[in-house]
Design an enzyme around this catalytic site. Sequence first.
Site, PDB file in Angstrom:
ATOM      1  N   LYS A   1      -5.646  21.680   8.923  1.00 38.30           N
ATOM      2  CA  LYS A   1      -6.265  21.968   7.618  1.00 38.30           C
ATOM      3  C   LYS A   1      -6.213  20.789   6.643  1.00 38.30           C
ATOM      4  CE  LYS A   1      -5.867  26.981   7.539  1.00 38.30           C
ATOM      5  NZ  LYS A   1      -5.226  28.167   6.985  1.00 38.30           N
TER       6      LYS A   1
ATOM      7  N   ASP B   1      -9.682  30.294   2.096  1.00 37.70           N
ATOM      8  CA  ASP B   1      -8.385  30.999   2.089  1.00 37.70           C
ATOM      9  C   ASP B   1      -8.044  31.466   0.675  1.00 37.70           C
ATOM     10  OD1 ASP B   1      -7.771  30.804   4.777  1.00 37.70           O
ATOM     11  OD2 ASP B   1      -6.643  28.936   4.562  1.00 37.70           O
TER      12      ASP B   1
HETATM   13  P1  ATR Z   1      -0.363  26.810   8.191  1.00 33.67           P
HETATM   14  O1  ATR Z   1      -1.573  25.961   8.129  1.00 33.67           O
HETATM   15  O2  ATR Z   1      -0.626  28.157   8.824  1.00 33.67           O
HETATM   16  O3  ATR Z   1       0.345  26.977   6.878  1.00 33.67           O
HETATM   17  P2  ATR Z   1       1.465  24.762   9.013  1.00 33.67           P
HETATM   18  O4  ATR Z   1       0.756  23.803   8.144  1.00 33.67           O
HETATM   19  O5  ATR Z   1       1.857  24.316  10.393  1.00 33.67           O
HETATM   20  O6  ATR Z   1       0.640  26.089   9.209  1.00 33.67           O
HETATM   21  O7  ATR Z   1       2.763  25.276   8.221  1.00 33.67           O
HETATM   22  C1  ATR Z   1       3.666  26.137   8.801  1.00 33.67           C
HETATM   23  C2  ATR Z   1       4.733  26.507   7.758  1.00 33.67           C
HETATM   24  O8  ATR Z   1       5.618  27.438   8.369  1.00 33.67           O
HETATM   25  C3  ATR Z   1       5.599  25.332   7.334  1.00 33.67           C
HETATM   26  O9  ATR Z   1       5.970  25.521   5.995  1.00 33.67           O
HETATM   27  C4  ATR Z   1       6.808  25.447   8.258  1.00 33.67           C
HETATM   28  O10 ATR Z   1       7.986  24.890   7.748  1.00 33.67           O
HETATM   29  P3  ATR Z   1       8.279  23.297   7.884  1.00 33.67           P
HETATM   30  O11 ATR Z   1       7.474  22.644   6.811  1.00 33.67           O
HETATM   31  O12 ATR Z   1       9.717  23.164   7.692  1.00 33.67           O
HETATM   32  O13 ATR Z   1       7.823  22.914   9.262  1.00 33.67           O
HETATM   33  C5  ATR Z   1       6.954  26.938   8.337  1.00 33.67           C
HETATM   34  N1  ATR Z   1       7.650  27.374   9.540  1.00 33.67           N
HETATM   35  C6  ATR Z   1       7.144  27.453  10.791  1.00 33.67           C
HETATM   36  N2  ATR Z   1       8.077  27.911  11.658  1.00 33.67           N
HETATM   37  C7  ATR Z   1       9.199  28.142  10.923  1.00 33.67           C
HETATM   38  C8  ATR Z   1      10.517  28.628  11.224  1.00 33.67           C
HETATM   39  N3  ATR Z   1      10.848  29.001  12.469  1.00 33.67           N
HETATM   40  N4  ATR Z   1      11.402  28.737  10.213  1.00 33.67           N
HETATM   41  C9  ATR Z   1      11.071  28.397   8.960  1.00 33.67           C
HETATM   42  N5  ATR Z   1       9.843  27.928   8.604  1.00 33.67           N
HETATM   43  C10 ATR Z   1       8.924  27.804   9.569  1.00 33.67           C
END
Ligand code: ATR
Length: 283
Positions: A66, A102
């Site tokens: 994105k 979104d």
């Molecule tokens: P999207 O476009 O759907 O928001 P993304 O840009 O990959 O997807 O973001 C995923 C979010 O989920 C991030 O904030 C990520 O945290 P990090 O910035 O620390 O990576 C969070 N996230 C994903 N898996 C996680 C987990 N197991 N525990 C805590 N946060 C998680």
Amino acid sequence: MKICYLLGYPVEHSMSALMHNASFQSLNLPYRYELKSIPSAELVNFVENELRLPEVRGANVTIPHKHAIINTLDEIDETSSKVGAVNTIINKRGYLTGYNTDITGAYRALKESYGNLRDVKVAILGAGGASKAISYLFAKNASIVSIINRTLKKAESLAATLSKLKECISEVQALPMEHETLKKAVKEADILVNTTSVGMFPKSDETLVSKTLLHSELFVFDLVYNPPQTRLIREAEEMGAKAINGIPMLVYQGAAAFKLWTGRNPPEELMFKTLKEKLGDCR
Ligand code: ATR
């Protein structure tokens, strides 16, 4: 036949093809929606060699592209530029414009089930692409926006970006994803939003917020839609809170993208029905 892609990695779990293809068919539109799993290293190549082709009408963009997609486009609208995330693209004779539906999707979902967002206190889990849209929406309406993220730096950067916008009326703060921080932020919040993928199929037993932190004054918005009842939603309801899943936002962001691609009003009830048939009860 015009093609609309979903660009992400991975995309196999997505329900968007089902929803859009049912909608195209119901209006007899010569469009087809296709899932495209593109690793980050191949994104630029795909945009240059495939997305600009005349038979391609546009695309949706999802995890993890994105933000990265922005530099490959010719133009992005003002809101996408402010939030730094694009989830919809239109191809007009090889010229690519990016939008973010979104924000509209989340706004409609919240308005319908929560009401007025003015002066609410919100705790937002995650600082990725989806969080950018949600956090922007709240920054324009809420009194306090707490962005809570595992990687604190990402939350800080998002909070700093939003705080600088002229339309931001909130106090926007970045917080680490730790028990004590969550406890305080959730206790003080009117709305809790999960923008992360935690709780999504197949790891449906996971949640970022322990049940004991949830309370009956809270409204929970979990962007996850598969399963329709996540552990977070179930436990929120058990604690007396009201909760919604990601289905309404999925439909409304998709409906806005559909309108951009086709110029036609999307059959929203059919979109809900299609998802409900696939996922089970969703509204
Ligand atoms: P999207 O476009 O759907 O928001 P993304 O840009 O990959 O997807 O973001 C995923 C979010 O989920 C991030 O904030 C990520 O945290 P990090 O910035 O620390 O990576 C969070 N996230 C994903 N898996 C996680 C987990 N197991 N525990 C805590 N946060 C998680």
